[in-house]
Design a protein around this motif. Structure first.
Motif, mmCIF file in Angstrom:
data_model
loop_
_atom_site.group_PDB
_atom_site.id
_atom_site.type_symbol
_atom_site.label_atom_id
_atom_site.label_comp_id
_atom_site.label_asym_id
_atom_site.label_seq_id
_atom_site.Cartn_x
_atom_site.Cartn_y
_atom_site.Cartn_z
ATOM 1 N N TYR A 32 -15.595 27.407 68.951
ATOM 2 C CA TYR A 32 -15.039 28.162 70.053
ATOM 3 C C TYR A 32 -13.764 28.780 69.496
ATOM 4 O O TYR A 32 -12.964 28.088 68.871
ATOM 5 N N PHE A 34 -10.275 31.342 69.982
ATOM 6 C CA PHE A 34 -9.317 31.790 70.991
ATOM 7 C C PHE A 34 -8.235 32.648 70.350
ATOM 8 O O PHE A 34 -7.889 32.460 69.184
ATOM 9 N N ILE A 51 -17.210 32.023 73.063
ATOM 10 C CA ILE A 51 -17.954 30.769 73.141
ATOM 11 C C ILE A 51 -19.347 30.971 72.563
ATOM 12 O O ILE A 51 -19.767 30.288 71.632
ATOM 13 N N ARG A 94 -11.691 25.761 68.088
ATOM 14 C CA ARG A 94 -11.948 24.481 68.728
ATOM 15 C C ARG A 94 -13.350 24.043 68.340
ATOM 16 O O ARG A 94 -14.305 24.789 68.521
ATOM 17 N N TYR A 96 -16.203 21.662 69.111
ATOM 18 C CA TYR A 96 -16.615 20.753 70.176
ATOM 19 C C TYR A 96 -17.320 19.521 69.638
ATOM 20 O O TYR A 96 -17.593 18.602 70.388
ATOM 21 N N ALA A 99 -14.355 16.230 69.330
ATOM 22 C CA ALA A 99 -13.627 15.921 70.567
ATOM 23 C C ALA A 99 -12.894 17.138 71.108
ATOM 24 O O ALA A 99 -11.905 16.997 71.815
ATOM 25 N N GLY A 100 -13.349 18.316 70.731
ATOM 26 C CA GLY A 100 -12.739 19.525 71.241
ATOM 27 C C GLY A 100 -11.351 19.775 70.738
ATOM 28 O O GLY A 100 -10.574 20.492 71.355
ATOM 29 N N LYS A 101 -11.011 19.210 69.587
ATOM 30 C CA LYS A 101 -9.666 19.363 69.040
ATOM 31 C C LYS A 101 -9.414 20.803 68.630
ATOM 32 O O LYS A 101 -10.244 21.441 68.006
ATOM 33 N N SER A 102 -8.236 21.316 68.991
ATOM 34 C CA SER A 102 -7.859 22.692 68.671
ATOM 35 C C SER A 102 -6.990 22.736 67.427
ATOM 36 O O SER A 102 -6.094 21.918 67.255
ATOM 37 N N PHE A 104 -4.636 25.643 65.339
ATOM 38 C CA PHE A 104 -4.043 26.971 65.429
ATOM 39 C C PHE A 104 -3.680 27.501 64.047
ATOM 40 O O PHE A 104 -3.322 26.733 63.142
#
Lengths: 114, 117
Positions: A32, A34, A51, A94, A96, A99-102, A104
């Protein structure tokens, strides 16, 4: 481990010209992606996200971004830059499956000159 | 709709002192994040909560940093004792967050700028 690279610390464009802010990523699963913008002394504001589906994503303030899976890139674009677009831009990925950790990137400062 | 609230906005302390930051997420958001943003770098995730449980704290320096989210709403991040390298902006974010497969957007607060002298 996942990572994000923003290869340009600074991007300078003239008002009215198109702009591109580059982002490449590395993630083990499906990403994902962003884009956020940060103005001085303020938190990050969401611009757009990818997504699944159409590779061209449209977001706030006329920005758009193109997802390119083969090049693992997610470049931010705008057809005609405004002076008010001058800010710090962050790309984030991200995963998934993690654990969906982002994660940057380190940001790109965009300066639009009149 | 009210955004993510953080306090204080600025804090200056001496090294070895302790400090605490507070965050109130957007109402109804299950997931809360604390990030550290050092000047010239992107935000680095310190800890992620879903409701009042910890999802990820792999990058939290647990010898000096602690965080809690009692009752699954607001959260406190503490540093004790502070070091010079802790000087940074501490960002809190929240998202609807209904599981690890969620791609929901994170909404950020204005941050707390910490200076350690």
């Amino acid at each position: 481990a996942q990572s994000v690279a923003q290869p340009e610390d600074q991007v300078n464009v003239a008002e009215g010209n198109p702009l591109t802010v580059k982002c490449t990523y590395s993630v083990s699963g499906n990403p994902y992606l962003f884009w956020y913008v940060q103005y001085p002394n303020r938190g990050l504001q969401f611009l757009l996200k990818y997504i699944t589906g159409d590779n061209l994503v449209k977001g706030s303030y006329g920005f758009e971004a193109e997802f390119n899976k083969s090049q693992t890139s997610f470049h931010l674009k705008k057809p005609s830059a405004l002076v008010s677009d001058s800010a710090l831009y962050f790309c984030a990925v991200r995963d998934y499956t993690n654990a969906g950790k982002s994660t940057f990137g380190d940001g790109t400062t965009l300066t639009v000159k009149p | 709709e009210a955004g993510v609230a953080q306090s204080p906005r600025y804090k200056i302390i001496e090294k070895r002192q302790s400090v605490a930051f507070w965050c109130n997420p957007i109402s109804g958001h299950a997931t809360l994040y604390w990030y550290q943003q050092i000047l010239g770098q992107g935000p680095k995730l310190l800890i992620q909560f879903q409701n009042n449980g910890v999802v990820d704290d792999s990058q939290l320096p647990k010898d000096r940093f602690s965080a809690e989210r009692l009752k699954g709403v607001d959260s406190t991040l503490k540093i004790q004792p502070a070091k010079l390298e802790d000087s940074a902006v501490y960002l809190c974010a929240s998202s609807l967050g209904v599981g690890r497969e969620s791609a929901d957007t994170q909404y950020f607060g204005p941050g707390t700028r910490l200076t350690v002298l």
